[in-house]
Design a protein around this motif. Structure first.
Motif, PDB file in Angstrom:
ATOM      1  N   GLY A 106      26.428 -32.142  40.564  1.00 55.35           N
ATOM      2  CA  GLY A 106      26.200 -31.528  39.259  1.00 55.35           C
ATOM      3  C   GLY A 106      24.837 -31.882  38.697  1.00 55.35           C
ATOM      4  O   GLY A 106      24.037 -32.598  39.312  1.00 55.35           O
ATOM      5  N   ASP A 107      24.554 -31.364  37.519  1.00 53.05           N
ATOM      6  CA  ASP A 107      23.253 -31.578  36.892  1.00 53.05           C
ATOM      7  C   ASP A 107      23.201 -32.943  36.222  1.00 53.05           C
ATOM      8  O   ASP A 107      24.170 -33.393  35.607  1.00 53.05           O
ATOM      9  N   TRP A 108      22.055 -33.586  36.320  1.00 55.24           N
ATOM     10  CA  TRP A 108      21.836 -34.877  35.693  1.00 55.24           C
ATOM     11  C   TRP A 108      20.695 -34.763  34.696  1.00 55.24           C
ATOM     12  O   TRP A 108      19.668 -34.141  34.962  1.00 55.24           O
ATOM     13  N   LEU A 109      20.881 -35.364  33.549  1.00 56.70           N
ATOM     14  CA  LEU A 109      19.804 -35.468  32.591  1.00 56.70           C
ATOM     15  C   LEU A 109      18.848 -36.566  33.056  1.00 56.70           C
ATOM     16  O   LEU A 109      19.262 -37.682  33.322  1.00 56.70           O
ATOM     17  N   ARG A 110      17.580 -36.246  33.198  1.00 58.50           N
ATOM     18  CA  ARG A 110      16.611 -37.205  33.711  1.00 58.50           C
ATOM     19  C   ARG A 110      15.510 -37.440  32.674  1.00 58.50           C
ATOM     20  O   ARG A 110      14.412 -36.901  32.810  1.00 58.50           O
ATOM     21  N   PRO A 111      15.788 -38.241  31.661  1.00 56.17           N
ATOM     22  CA  PRO A 111      14.761 -38.507  30.650  1.00 56.17           C
ATOM     23  C   PRO A 111      13.638 -39.350  31.224  1.00 56.17           C
ATOM     24  O   PRO A 111      13.853 -40.183  32.114  1.00 56.17           O
ATOM     25  N   ALA A 112      12.449 -39.142  30.720  1.00 57.48           N
ATOM     26  CA  ALA A 112      11.299 -39.929  31.157  1.00 57.48           C
ATOM     27  C   ALA A 112      11.186 -41.184  30.295  1.00 57.48           C
ATOM     28  O   ALA A 112      11.485 -41.145  29.097  1.00 57.48           O
ATOM     29  N   PRO A 113      10.753 -42.304  30.875  1.00 55.75           N
ATOM     30  CA  PRO A 113      10.557 -43.506  30.067  1.00 55.75           C
ATOM     31  C   PRO A 113       9.344 -43.338  29.158  1.00 55.75           C
ATOM     32  O   PRO A 113       8.522 -42.433  29.366  1.00 55.75           O
ATOM     33  N   PRO A 114       9.203 -44.190  28.152  1.00 55.91           N
ATOM     34  CA  PRO A 114       7.995 -44.136  27.310  1.00 55.91           C
ATOM     35  C   PRO A 114       6.732 -44.250  28.163  1.00 55.91           C
ATOM     36  O   PRO A 114       6.754 -44.848  29.241  1.00 55.91           O
ATOM     37  N   ALA A 115       5.656 -43.695  27.667  1.00 56.20           N
ATOM     38  CA  ALA A 115       4.419 -43.639  28.447  1.00 56.20           C
ATOM     39  C   ALA A 115       3.915 -45.017  28.852  1.00 56.20           C
ATOM     40  O   ALA A 115       3.269 -45.171  29.903  1.00 56.20           O
TER      41      ALA A 115
END
Length: 223
Positions: free
Chosen positions: A142-151
């Motif tokens: 299934g689909d996974w939410l892949r948030p990016a870490p802070p810069a």
């Protein structure tokens, strides 16, 4: 002694005794649907610790029950398992009595799952539930939410030989109120890194510059 059973206590176990405990635990897991001993208890079976005691209940030379006590000045934590073929004969109660007698502090017991056997033993010896550990799961498809870490944050694998003390400090601060996770020592960490399942690629740390600010540890168990 219950059911013709003898309870012996020792600080170490011979390899054959360890194997007998693991086989007993496997029979209990098959009967109950959950493993009776947690990760720490399994590690302590194979690696001697000054604060750990092993209790073996035997009948006619056969192991019919096992209990483990991790005894610290502020907390006496026990776990036990009785062979499914020898339950309802007072073996669990006998092991619990020994744990109470050995402990320096009020006895705390882990109960794996909520089996009728565990509930019956708890009621019989006067144990009351004070915490509940939940195991949550989800499928890997299934689909996974892949948030990016802070810069300004980088995520990288744990570096053996470099990150141990820093990780212990971060873990202790993050879990300061957690009775088990917050008390992990260097010896505990070394035990886990010595296990066949340990893989630094699944032990991720987040760093801001040279400062570790977080971590996530995925443990891949067989199966």
């Amino acid at each position: 002694m219950a059911y013709g059973v003898t309870v012996s206590t020792s600080s170490t176990l011979a390899p054959a005794q360890v194997q007998a405990v693991l086989e007993l635990a496997a029979r209990a897991e098959q009967a109950d649907g959950s493993p009776p001993l947690n990760e720490a208890a399994i590690l302590h079976l194979r690696r001697t610790r000054a604060t750990v005691r092993h209790l073996q209940a035997t009948r006619a030379g056969d192991l019919v029950g096992y209990a483990q006590l991790q005894d610290e000045p502020g907390a006496s934590v026990g776990q036990l398992v009785v062979d499914p073929r020898h339950r309802r004969h007072g073996i669990g109660a006998a092991l619990t009595d020994e744990l109470v007698a050995l402990g320096q502090a009020t006895l705390q017991m882990w109960a794996a799952g909520s089996s009728p056997a565990a509930a019956g033993l708890a009621h019989r010896v006067g144990l009351v539930k004070v915490r509940e550990l939940l195991i949550m799961q989800r499928p890997l498809d299934g689909d996974w939410l892949r948030p990016a870490p802070p810069a300004d944050v980088a995520i990288r694998p744990f570096r053996r030989g470099e990150d141990e003390q820093t990780w212990l400090a971060v873990n202790a601060r993050a879990f300061v109120h957690h009775p088990e996770q917050g008390q992990i020592t260097r010896a505990d960490l070394d035990d886990r890194m010595a296990e066949p399942w340990f893989d630094p690629a699944g032990f991720l740390v987040a760093v801001r510059g040279e400062t570790m600010v977080g971590f996530h540890w995925t443990k891949q168990h067989p199966g």
